[in-house]
Design an enzyme around this catalytic site. Structure first.
Site, mmCIF file in Angstrom:
data_model
loop_
_atom_site.group_PDB
_atom_site.id
_atom_site.type_symbol
_atom_site.label_atom_id
_atom_site.label_comp_id
_atom_site.label_asym_id
_atom_site.label_seq_id
_atom_site.Cartn_x
_atom_site.Cartn_y
_atom_site.Cartn_z
ATOM 1 C CE LYS A 1 -2.108 -4.361 3.985
ATOM 2 N NZ LYS A 1 -2.412 -5.380 2.994
ATOM 3 C CE1 TYR B 1 -4.078 -1.781 5.864
ATOM 4 C CE2 TYR B 1 -3.033 0.251 5.134
ATOM 5 C CZ TYR B 1 -3.647 -0.947 4.843
ATOM 6 O OH TYR B 1 -3.826 -1.320 3.529
ATOM 7 C CB THR C 1 -0.911 0.014 1.247
ATOM 8 O OG1 THR C 1 -1.449 1.324 1.439
ATOM 9 C CG2 THR C 1 -0.151 -0.339 2.527
ATOM 10 C CD GLU D 1 -2.478 5.018 4.419
ATOM 11 O OE1 GLU D 1 -2.139 5.341 5.551
ATOM 12 O OE2 GLU D 1 -3.111 5.775 3.658
#
Ligand code: NAP
Ligand code: G4F
Length: 362
Positions: free
Chosen positions: A155, A151, A127, A129
């Protein structure tokens, strides 16, 4: 016939990817979790499809993963399963780490232990992110990571463990660093879908107001249906490599809101700053959008903007198949129809109740 295993098949991406792979002639297997309510709306239309199979497995449970791997013996795995909501990861950080970080390890090690390391290719849903508190714009495959939520930290482990298994065991495993991608199947608590549903409900008198968090936040939003093709393309390359997938175009949450309301027939005008900012219906002067502290995050990623050059050149993928405007339109049109159907069935139920009360229908 190629055999694909999709974890997270009930999610937005899983459902589009299953459609894509079935259209390519794959045998598609998906993992689902046991739940007390049957929530499989996105994959209900596959019922009875000959090359489509479901299995119970949880990314927190190695035994269930190994059982499915041994049974299916896939040639490609798409690991899409995750606790995918950034704000929720602040409330459930341990669960998020178990599924989004250790879960990836369970898949990789499961593949090795089932003797599939040299025959099965693995796609990991990574991601944007990871860029978090961004260190440069736009972001590409060489931009440093600075994860900015539980999160994203989970990841990041997923990203590095994939790289490690590739280098240590010569496995074909890759991460797709995907920027935000949305659709009419997007979960209703992600900002885009929350906005398109609210615009449709407000336009049809089913909701009074929309409450949002940080409207200055910038995202590179694409259409999920276009992005699942990339997941597949990444696994068709000669050598395993990681790719950034994005449109290369950036918009704010405020711009998304304005456009969504416009497609729902309402022109908004924003006034005020920060927590006091409000969105008014230009025609009536009614306040329809307000800011609420509830939707602010302890740390927020505010400047995501992807550079899809590598995907364009090496995968031959067109990042601009669906424009921002088309994406918002698809989502609003879908939600306007959904709300209209809900209103109609509510009207029928109310009329029926009234008839029953008056003894007209026995
Ligand atoms: P989504 O709609 O939230 O779907 C997540 C899927 O993961 C669901 O099928 C969910 O199953 C499953 N899942 C959750 N916890 C699980 C567990 N413990 N064991 C097995 N399955 C579990 O997410 P999405 O938008 O399709 O995203 C797919 C993947 O891409 C995710 O890994 C996400 O983090 C990543 N990603 C998404 C975006 C984006 O913009 N959409 C961008 C970059 C990366 P249930 O239905 O049972 O909950
Ligand atoms: O729609 P969001 O919740 O998506 P976010 O946090 O970018 O995460 C999504 O995209 C990631 C890829 O970059 C995926 F990895 C992840 O799985 C997920 O699919 O929030 C987008 C932005 C944020 O800055 C948030 O603070 O919108 C801002 N926002 C403002 N008001 C809001 C709201 N977000 C939500 N969910 N709800 C609001 O009311």
């Amino acid at each position: 016939m190629k055999t694909a295993l999709i974890t997270g098949i009930t999610g937005q991406d899983g459902s589009f990817l299953a459609e894509f792979l079935l259209s390519k002639g794959y045998e598609v297997h998906g993992t689902i979790r046991r739940s007390s309510v049957d929530f499989r709306e996105r994959i209900a239309h596959f019922e009875g499809t000959p090359n489509f199979h479901l299995h119970y497995a949880d990314l927190g449970d190695s035994m269930s993963i190994i059982q499915v791997l041994n049974k299916v013996r896939p040639t490609e795995i798409y690991n899409l399963a995750a606790q995918s909501h950034v704000q929720v990861s602040f409330d459930s950080p341990e669960f998020t780490a178990d599924v989004d970080a250790t879960g990836v390890l369970r898949i990789l090690e499961g593949v090795r232990q089932c003797g599939l390391a040299q025959t099965c290719r693995i796609y990991q849903a990574s991601t944007s992110e990871l860029y978090g508190k961004v260190e440069e714009v736009p972001q590409n495959e060489n931009t440093p990571f600075h994860p900015y939520s539980p999160y994203a930290v989970a990841k990041l482990y997923g990203y590095w463990i994939v790289k490690e298994y590739r280098e240590a065991y010569n496995m074909y495993c890759c991460s797709g660093i995907l920027f935000n991608h949305e659709s009419e199947r997007r979960g209703e608590t992600f900002v885009t879908r929350k906005i398109t549903l609210a615009a449709a409900r407000i336009a049809q008198d089913k909701q009074d107001k929309l409450f949002l968090g940080n409207m200055d936040s910038l995202r590179d939003w694409g259409y999920a249906k276009d992005y699942v093709e990339c997941m597949w393309l990444i696994l068709q390359q000669e050598k395993p490599e990681d790719f950034v997938i994005a449109t290369g175009v950036q918009h704010s949450v405020r711009e998304f809101t304005e456009l969504a309301f416009r497609y729902a027939g309402i022109e908004l005008e924003f006034k005020g700053k920060g927590m006091d900012e409000k969105g008014y219906d230009k025609a009536t002067g009614r306040c329809l959008v307000e800011v609420s502290e509830d939707f602010y995050r302890p740390t927020d990623v505010v400047n995501l903007w992807g550079d899809p050059s590598k995907a364009r050149t090496k995968l031959g993928w067109n990042p601009n198949t669906t424009s921002f405007e088309e994406l918002v339109k698809i989502m609003v049109e879908h939600d306007m129809a959904k709300v209209a159907v809900e209103r109609e069935s509510e009207r029928v139920r109310t009329n029926l109740a009234a008839y029953l009360e008056k003894g007209i229908v026995k």
